[in-house]
Enzyme design. Sequence first.
Site, PDB file in Angstrom:
ATOM      1  N   SER A 126       0.832  -1.208   0.000  1.00 54.65           N
ATOM      2  CA  SER A 126       0.000   0.000   0.000  1.00 54.65           C
ATOM      3  C   SER A 126       0.866   1.257   0.000  1.00 54.65           C
ATOM      4  O   SER A 126       2.092   1.171   0.185  1.00 54.65           O
ATOM      5  CB  SER A 126      -0.932   0.017   1.224  1.00 54.65           C
ATOM      6  OG  SER A 126      -0.171   0.210   2.388  1.00 54.65           O
TER       7      SER A 126
ATOM      8  N   LYS B 151      11.502   7.551  13.981  1.00 57.67           N
ATOM      9  CA  LYS B 151      11.934   8.120  12.696  1.00 57.67           C
ATOM     10  C   LYS B 151      13.237   8.906  12.884  1.00 57.67           C
ATOM     11  O   LYS B 151      14.079   8.944  12.010  1.00 57.67           O
ATOM     12  CB  LYS B 151      10.824   9.008  12.115  1.00 57.67           C
ATOM     13  CG  LYS B 151       9.592   8.211  11.681  1.00 57.67           C
ATOM     14  CD  LYS B 151       9.929   7.329  10.509  1.00 57.67           C
ATOM     15  CE  LYS B 151       8.834   6.361  10.146  1.00 57.67           C
ATOM     16  NZ  LYS B 151       9.160   5.524   8.976  1.00 57.67           N
TER      17      LYS B 151
ATOM     18  N   TYR C  72       6.524   7.147  17.473  1.00 56.57           N
ATOM     19  CA  TYR C  72       6.723   7.096  16.014  1.00 56.57           C
ATOM     20  C   TYR C  72       7.773   8.136  15.599  1.00 56.57           C
ATOM     21  O   TYR C  72       8.698   7.834  14.854  1.00 56.57           O
ATOM     22  CB  TYR C  72       5.380   7.355  15.321  1.00 56.57           C
ATOM     23  CG  TYR C  72       5.450   7.556  13.823  1.00 56.57           C
ATOM     24  CD1 TYR C  72       5.467   6.463  12.951  1.00 56.57           C
ATOM     25  CD2 TYR C  72       5.491   8.839  13.263  1.00 56.57           C
ATOM     26  CE1 TYR C  72       5.524   6.650  11.568  1.00 56.57           C
ATOM     27  CE2 TYR C  72       5.549   9.030  11.899  1.00 56.57           C
ATOM     28  CZ  TYR C  72       5.561   7.938  11.051  1.00 56.57           C
ATOM     29  OH  TYR C  72       5.626   8.122   9.683  1.00 56.57           O
TER      30      TYR C  72
END
Length: 189
Positions: A17, A173, A169
């Site tokens: 996706s 990163k 998150y």
Amino acid sequence: MQVKIDRKNCIVTGANSGIGYAAAEGLASCGATVYLICRNKERGEAALSKIQSATGNTNVHLEVLDLSSQSEIKSFVSRFASKDIPVHVLVNNAGLLETKRVTTSEGFEMNFAVNVLGTYTMTELMLPLLEKAAPDAKVITVSSGGMYTVPLTTDLQYSDEKFDGVVQYARNKRVQKFSSKGGTYRKVG
Ligand SMILES: NC(=O)c1ccc[n+]([C@@H]2O[C@H](COP(=O)([O-])OP(=O)(O)OC[C@H]3O[C@@H](n4cnc5c(N)ncnc54)[C@H](OP(=O)(O)O)[C@@H]3O)[C@@H](O)[C@H]2O)c1
């Protein structure tokens, strides 16, 4: 101008996706042999068939693998290495934002397991195959501008304070950016 990259072997994680799908389709349309790494067989097969029919490239393959599992990554790379082919491009695209603090069966916080440990382990274990493609090999890790919202932390698994998935998150990163070592690493996103 259409670039032809026939005979180049490319691996794209999280290829069923979004950005991963677009990257895999783009590479396939340029003639590369593409390995789609997906955790869900049905979603992977749907992406595989869509990419093959959109590009006419039959050298697109599906590998079902959950990147939150260190043992699955290790057994995948050992199976893949037995093909004895060079890897020209590894796109570490798969990413996760799990808002609850969930741990994997191996005991790692889930976001960390996929975004940091999974990405790092895939890259490290793929190095011998990437070296076979030297000096052409590239590792592209899809990071995020979200990383600029937080500093680096040593609490990699978010166990010292109240859990916040969005912060975790962003922290993951940020770590992706700093865990690159040598070679040609390119940050995207
Ligand atoms: N979209 C944005 O605005 C944006 C901005 C900055 C950075 N990014 C980064 O871009 C990358 C792609 O994101 P996207 O926006 O294209 O999102 P997406 O469509 O949700 O794609 C994420 C992909 O990662 C896969 N994935 C998640 N956990 C996995 C696991 N344990 N094992 C294997 N695959 C796993 C997902 O598989 P399933 O379909 O099975 O869940 C999916 O294929 C991510 O690294 C994300 O952090 C995105």
